[in-house]
Write a protein that holds these residues in place. Structure first.
Motif, PDB file in Angstrom:
ATOM      1  N   UNK A   1       0.823  -1.206   0.000  1.00 30.99           N
ATOM      2  CA  UNK A   1       0.000   0.000   0.000  1.00 30.99           C
ATOM      3  C   UNK A   1       0.854   1.250   0.000  1.00 30.99           C
ATOM      4  N   UNK A   2       1.975   1.218  -0.717  1.00 32.63           N
ATOM      5  CA  UNK A   2       2.859   2.387  -0.715  1.00 32.63           C
ATOM      6  C   UNK A   2       3.013   2.941  -2.137  1.00 32.63           C
ATOM      7  N   UNK A   3       3.643   4.112  -2.229  1.00 27.59           N
ATOM      8  CA  UNK A   3       3.823   4.757  -3.526  1.00 27.59           C
ATOM      9  C   UNK A   3       4.934   4.061  -4.312  1.00 27.59           C
ATOM     10  N   UNK A   4       4.870   4.201  -5.635  1.00 26.90           N
ATOM     11  CA  UNK A   4       5.915   3.637  -6.493  1.00 26.90           C
ATOM     12  C   UNK A   4       6.523   4.762  -7.323  1.00 26.90           C
ATOM     13  N   UNK A   5       7.793   5.054  -7.061  1.00 27.62           N
ATOM     14  CA  UNK A   5       8.507   6.055  -7.872  1.00 27.62           C
ATOM     15  C   UNK A   5       9.119   5.342  -9.064  1.00 27.62           C
ATOM     16  N   UNK A   6       8.644   5.669 -10.278  1.00 30.60           N
ATOM     17  CA  UNK A   6       9.206   5.085 -11.490  1.00 30.60           C
ATOM     18  C   UNK A   6      10.253   6.058 -12.005  1.00 30.60           C
ATOM     19  N   UNK A   7      11.509   5.683 -11.848  1.00 29.80           N
ATOM     20  CA  UNK A   7      12.598   6.604 -12.154  1.00 29.80           C
ATOM     21  C   UNK A   7      13.195   6.279 -13.527  1.00 29.80           C
ATOM     22  N   UNK A   8      13.140   7.256 -14.410  1.00 28.89           N
ATOM     23  CA  UNK A   8      13.685   7.103 -15.756  1.00 28.89           C
ATOM     24  C   UNK A   8      14.732   8.195 -15.918  1.00 28.89           C
ATOM     25  N   UNK A   9      16.000   7.804 -15.910  1.00 30.38           N
ATOM     26  CA  UNK A   9      17.075   8.802 -16.020  1.00 30.38           C
ATOM     27  C   UNK A   9      17.618   8.761 -17.446  1.00 30.38           C
ATOM     28  N   UNK A  10      17.704   9.930 -18.060  1.00 31.75           N
ATOM     29  CA  UNK A  10      18.228   9.996 -19.440  1.00 31.75           C
ATOM     30  C   UNK A  10      19.384  10.968 -19.491  1.00 31.75           C
ATOM     31  N   UNK A  11      20.204  10.809 -20.499  1.00 36.09           N
ATOM     32  CA  UNK A  11      21.373  11.687 -20.628  1.00 36.09           C
ATOM     33  C   UNK A  11      21.461  12.221 -22.040  1.00 36.09           C
ATOM     34  N   UNK A  12      21.985  13.428 -22.160  1.00 35.53           N
ATOM     35  CA  UNK A  12      22.185  14.027 -23.478  1.00 35.53           C
ATOM     36  C   UNK A  12      23.347  13.297 -24.152  1.00 35.53           C
ATOM     37  N   UNK A  13      23.139  12.791 -25.381  1.00 36.70           N
ATOM     38  CA  UNK A  13      24.249  12.097 -26.029  1.00 36.70           C
ATOM     39  C   UNK A  13      25.413  13.057 -26.279  1.00 36.70           C
TER      40      UNK A  13
ATOM     41  N   UNK B   1      21.301  19.421 -29.797  1.00 33.92           N
ATOM     42  CA  UNK B   1      19.984  18.847 -29.507  1.00 33.92           C
ATOM     43  C   UNK B   1      19.048  19.953 -29.055  1.00 33.92           C
ATOM     44  N   UNK B   2      17.806  19.857 -29.493  1.00 31.36           N
ATOM     45  CA  UNK B   2      16.788  20.763 -28.951  1.00 31.36           C
ATOM     46  C   UNK B   2      16.311  20.137 -27.658  1.00 31.36           C
ATOM     47  N   UNK B   3      16.840  20.652 -26.563  1.00 29.93           N
ATOM     48  CA  UNK B   3      16.720  19.939 -25.294  1.00 29.93           C
ATOM     49  C   UNK B   3      15.265  19.740 -24.860  1.00 29.93           C
ATOM     50  N   UNK B   4      14.409  20.706 -25.154  1.00 35.89           N
ATOM     51  CA  UNK B   4      13.004  20.537 -24.751  1.00 35.89           C
ATOM     52  C   UNK B   4      12.346  19.384 -25.490  1.00 35.89           C
ATOM     53  N   UNK B   5      12.699  19.263 -26.781  1.00 36.08           N
ATOM     54  CA  UNK B   5      12.122  18.154 -27.568  1.00 36.08           C
ATOM     55  C   UNK B   5      12.639  16.815 -27.057  1.00 36.08           C
ATOM     56  N   UNK B   6      13.915  16.780 -26.708  1.00 34.31           N
ATOM     57  CA  UNK B   6      14.498  15.532 -26.191  1.00 34.31           C
ATOM     58  C   UNK B   6      13.809  15.160 -24.880  1.00 34.31           C
TER      59      UNK B   6
ATOM     60  N   UNK C   1       9.113   9.927 -12.395  1.00 34.81           N
ATOM     61  CA  UNK C   1      10.306  10.726 -12.131  1.00 34.81           C
ATOM     62  C   UNK C   1      11.224  10.612 -13.352  1.00 34.81           C
ATOM     63  N   UNK C   2      11.042  11.530 -14.317  1.00 36.77           N
ATOM     64  CA  UNK C   2      11.846  11.507 -15.543  1.00 36.77           C
ATOM     65  C   UNK C   2      12.888  12.604 -15.404  1.00 36.77           C
ATOM     66  N   UNK C   3      14.166  12.203 -15.325  1.00 37.86           N
ATOM     67  CA  UNK C   3      15.178  13.170 -14.934  1.00 37.86           C
ATOM     68  C   UNK C   3      16.429  13.047 -15.799  1.00 37.86           C
ATOM     69  N   UNK C   4      17.062  14.208 -16.068  1.00 32.58           N
ATOM     70  CA  UNK C   4      18.286  14.202 -16.855  1.00 32.58           C
ATOM     71  C   UNK C   4      19.456  14.005 -15.884  1.00 32.58           C
ATOM     72  N   UNK C   5      19.919  12.770 -15.777  1.00 36.00           N
ATOM     73  CA  UNK C   5      20.982  12.441 -14.813  1.00 36.00           C
ATOM     74  C   UNK C   5      21.542  11.072 -15.175  1.00 36.00           C
TER      75      UNK C   5
END
Ligand SMILES: Nc1ncnc2c1ncn2[C@@H]1O[C@H](COP(=O)(O)OP(=O)(O)OP(=O)(O)O)[C@@H](O)[C@H]1O
Ligand SMILES: [Mg+2]
Length: 282
Positions: free
Chosen positions: A174-186, A196-201, A228-232
């Motif tokens: 019965x707890x929250x689920x943080x779905x963490x998706x970390x992406x990096x600029x090539x 890269x157009x960073x907003x589009x990426x 949680x979609x983060x550039x890291x």
């Protein structure tokens, strides 16, 4: 009968934390618990003069480790049905085999051996990612729950089993689920003009994460998902999130791994550095 949860113990404090975690999970999932101790005869194979009755000595010591673990489980979770098993062999190999017939294998991040500063025992990297299903590696159990589980996703199909495991755990707790998706600029070292157009990426990555989560959110409507979609870098993002998590769930490998590598670099690094128990799901 439902498949058992299997936990391996060598009697060390970290393995004892693993036994406690496994007992709690067996209660949560309504499954029986099997506690396994592996008698490692290797040290006596190379000894020129093995002590007399070493086999009897090791058997008695192993039985004592198992009896103490079973007693701790009965006190902590009287509702869980417990069995114990003493097996002779190489710990990492036996544990890997055990995982094949278990609902999940639980082990400590280290054991009685190893050197003082070691973050992981040798059994962990032999088992996590190699064994089918989920292998949960326990460090210490947090005193009180944070109320959040973290799952790492990278948009690849390899995340499916990890997502299934994480959603089920979040629902049961019965707890929250943080779905963490970390992406990096090539980074193109030899083509610095490639920009890269960073907003589009960023938008594209958000879309990938949303698409990957959609079927699971539909299947588990009661689970509160934090996207949680983060550039890291994924390792630093996951390790940071593990500070306030009850469990961190990752796949055994992701998009970046060549097929022959069984445990991906992110899963491996997270096993070394996470602050909470880690489930590696293949
Ligand atoms: N003989 C064993 N029987 C059952 N489980 C074991 C045994 N040895 C280790 N384990 C499990 O594996 C976990 C990790 O222990 P491992 O042996 O890998 O670390 P270590 O003893 O610190 O280092 P190493 O043995 O590599 O020198 C333990 O917490 C325990 O859950
Ligand atoms: Mg050991």
């Amino acid at each position: 009968m439902a498949e058992s949860i299997v936990v391996g113990t060598d009697g060390s404090p970290t393995a004892t934390a693993a036994v406690e975690w496994a007992a709690d999970d067996a209660a949560r999932r309504g499954r029986p618990l099997r506690i396994v101790h592996v008698m490692d005869r290797w040290p006596y194979n190379i000894s020129a003069s093995p002590p007399p009755d070493w086999h009897g000595f090791m058997t008695r010591a192993g039985e004592q480790v198992l009896a103490e673990a079973a007693k701790a489980v009965k006190e902590r979770r009287p509702d869980v049905s417990v069995t114990t098993q003493l097996i002779e062999g190489m710990p990492s190999q036996v544990l890997r085999e055990q995982a094949g017939t278990a609902a999940e294998l639980v082990i400590g991040s280290r054991g009685l051996g190893g050197f003082a500063g070691a973050l992981l025992g040798s059994a962990v990297l032999h088992v996590a990612g190699h064994a089918p299903g989920a292998v949960v590696v326990v460090r210490a159990t947090p005193d009180k729950p944070y109320g959040e589980i973290v799952v790492g996703i990278d948009g690849s199909a390899e995340c499916g089993p990890a997502l299934g495991f994480a959603f089920e755990q979040a629902q049961l707790r019965g707890c929250a689920l943080r779905a963490l998706y970390a992406w990096q600029v090539p980074v193109h070292a030899f083509a610095p003009e490639a920009t890269h157009e960073i907003d589009k990426v960023r938008q594209a990555h958000r879309r990938i994460a949303a698409e990957q989560l959609a079927p699971w959110e539909e299947k588990f409507p009661g689970v509160n998902v934090v996207r949680d979609v983060t550039c890291a870098h994924p390792v630093s993002a996951l390790v940071d999130a593990s500070v306030r998590a009850d469990l961190l769930v990752v796949g055994s490998h992701g998009r970046g791994t060549v097929e022959s590598i069984i445990l991906g670099s992110v899963s491996r690094a997270v096993l070394h550095h996470a602050h909470c128990p880690v489930a590696v799901v293949r």
